[in-house]
Write a protein that holds these residues in place. Sequence first.
Motif, short mmCIF file in Angstrom:
data_model
loop_
_atom_site.label_atom_id
_atom_site.label_comp_id
_atom_site.label_asym_id
_atom_site.label_seq_id
_atom_site.Cartn_x
_atom_site.Cartn_y
_atom_site.Cartn_z
N PRO A 1 -5.03 19.81 16.00
CA PRO A 1 -3.83 19.89 15.16
C PRO A 1 -3.86 21.16 14.31
O PRO A 1 -4.83 21.39 13.59
N THR A 2 -2.81 21.96 14.42
CA THR A 2 -2.69 23.15 13.57
C THR A 2 -1.84 22.86 12.34
O THR A 2 -1.80 23.65 11.41
N MET A 3 -1.15 21.72 12.39
CA MET A 3 -0.36 21.29 11.23
C MET A 3 -0.20 19.77 11.27
O MET A 3 -0.38 19.15 12.32
N VAL A 4 0.12 19.18 10.13
CA VAL A 4 0.29 17.73 10.08
C VAL A 4 1.52 17.33 10.88
O VAL A 4 1.49 16.45 11.73
N ALA A 5 2.63 18.03 10.59
CA ALA A 5 3.88 17.81 11.29
C ALA A 5 4.66 19.12 11.24
O ALA A 5 4.50 19.89 10.29
N PRO A 6 5.48 19.37 12.25
CA PRO A 6 6.16 20.68 12.31
C PRO A 6 7.38 20.76 11.39
O PRO A 6 8.50 20.97 11.85
N CYS A 7 7.17 20.54 10.10
CA CYS A 7 8.29 20.53 9.14
C CYS A 7 8.64 21.94 8.68
O CYS A 7 9.78 22.31 8.58
N ARG A 8 7.60 22.70 8.33
CA ARG A 8 7.81 24.04 7.78
C ARG A 8 6.55 24.85 8.02
O ARG A 8 5.49 24.30 8.32
N SER A 9 6.68 26.16 7.87
CA SER A 9 5.54 27.05 8.05
C SER A 9 4.40 26.66 7.11
O SER A 9 4.65 26.28 5.97
N VAL A 10 3.19 26.74 7.60
CA VAL A 10 2.04 26.41 6.75
C VAL A 10 1.55 27.63 5.99
O VAL A 10 0.68 27.55 5.13
N TYR A 11 2.12 28.80 6.32
CA TYR A 11 1.60 30.06 5.80
C TYR A 11 2.23 30.45 4.47
O TYR A 11 3.45 30.42 4.32
N ASP A 12 1.38 30.79 3.50
CA ASP A 12 1.84 31.27 2.20
C ASP A 12 1.27 32.69 2.03
O ASP A 12 0.06 32.87 1.93
N SER B 1 1.08 34.67 -0.29
CA SER B 1 0.28 34.98 -1.48
C SER B 1 -1.14 34.41 -1.36
O SER B 1 -2.01 34.72 -2.16
N LYS B 2 -1.37 33.56 -0.33
CA LYS B 2 -2.72 33.01 -0.10
C LYS B 2 -3.08 33.14 1.38
O LYS B 2 -3.24 32.12 2.08
N PRO B 3 -3.19 34.37 1.87
CA PRO B 3 -3.35 34.56 3.32
C PRO B 3 -4.65 33.96 3.87
O PRO B 3 -4.64 33.40 4.98
N VAL B 4 -5.75 34.09 3.12
CA VAL B 4 -7.02 33.60 3.66
C VAL B 4 -7.02 32.07 3.73
O VAL B 4 -7.37 31.47 4.75
N ALA B 5 -6.56 31.45 2.66
CA ALA B 5 -6.58 29.98 2.62
C ALA B 5 -5.58 29.35 3.59
O ALA B 5 -5.88 28.35 4.23
N THR B 6 -4.40 29.95 3.71
CA THR B 6 -3.36 29.27 4.51
C THR B 6 -3.19 29.85 5.92
O THR B 6 -2.54 29.24 6.76
#
Length: 254
Positions: A125-136, A138-143
Motif C-alpha cells: 500500500p502506497t496510500m490508505v485510500a486514493p482520496c488525495r495526494s500524500v505529498y506535502d 514543505s515536508k518532502p523527506v517525510a511525505t
Amino acid sequence: MESTKFARIVLCDTSKSVCDGWRSMLRPCSYRCGAISVSVYNGTLGTLLKRDCGTVAVVSPGNSFGFLGGGFDAALCRELGGEQFERWFRSQLGDRYHPVGSATVVAVSDSGFDRRGVRYVVHVPTMVAPCRSVYDRSKPVATGYSRAFDCMWNALLWCPEVDTLVVPGLATGYGGVPAEVACKSMVFALRVFAVRDRELQNILIMRFLGEWYRGFFGERWARECERYGIDVKALERFDASRDSIDEILPWVSM
Ligand code: ADP
Ligand code: NA
Ligand code: NA
C-alpha cells in the motif's frame, strides 16, 4: 548481495517522466545493482507481460484495503481475471486493513488466476485510500522520499524467489509524489539493497531518511565509511531532497 532472489528487476511505467527519472538515476551504476540487473520499460504492464519474463512477481502499489480499482492495480487486475480476481485477492489479504509501507506476498500460483508467468503479487500500500495526494512539498523527506523508499525496500525485502520482479512508480499516480522524488528513492533502495556490509547499509538508510542516531553505530561507523570511500561530512549533512545519492553511495563493489 546476500541472496539473489530475483535475477532481474523491470521498472515498468506508462509515464515518461517516471521512466526518465529512473534512467537518469540508474545511469552511473550501469543498470546493475549487485547481482541484480535492472531495466526500464516505458509501456503498459499488459504489453510487458506479453514478453517472456520467466516466473514473475508484480508489485502492486495499492491502497490499505486491497481494492484494485485504479492505476497500475487496475491494469494488474485486468491481466489476472478482473472482478473475480479482485474479490479473491482481497480475501487473501483477509479483507482487512494493511498499513502503508507494509508488504504482503499473495501467491497466485495454483489459484486459477496465474497468467503470463505471474506467480506472486507483492501488495505494497502506497496510500490508505486514493482520496488525495500524500505529498506535502514543505515536508518532502517525510511525505515523499521516505514513503517511496519504504515501499520499495519492503518490496525488495519480501519478494519471493522469481526470475523477474516488476515494479511500477510507487506513489507516482494517485499518490501524487513527484516522479523525481519517487525515482530517487526507488533507485537508492535498489542500490543500497546491494550493499553487503549490513551496518553500512543501515547507516546509509538512516541518513537517507533524514535521521541520525550515532548511538546505534558506536565507534565503527566512521572507519566503515572511510573503508568504502564515503565522505563522512557529506553523509552527515546529507539531505535526500537536495543532494545526489552518488554523494553517499560508493562505487566500489560491496
Ligand atoms: P499510487 O497510488 O502508488 O500512486 P498508481 O497505480 O496510481 O499508484 O500509480 C503508480 C504508477 O503506475 C504511476 O507512475 C502510473 O504512471 C503507473 N501506471 C498506471 N497504469 C499503468 C499501466 N497500465 N502500466 C504501467 N504503468 C502504469
Ligand atoms: Na496506491
Ligand atoms: Na495503485
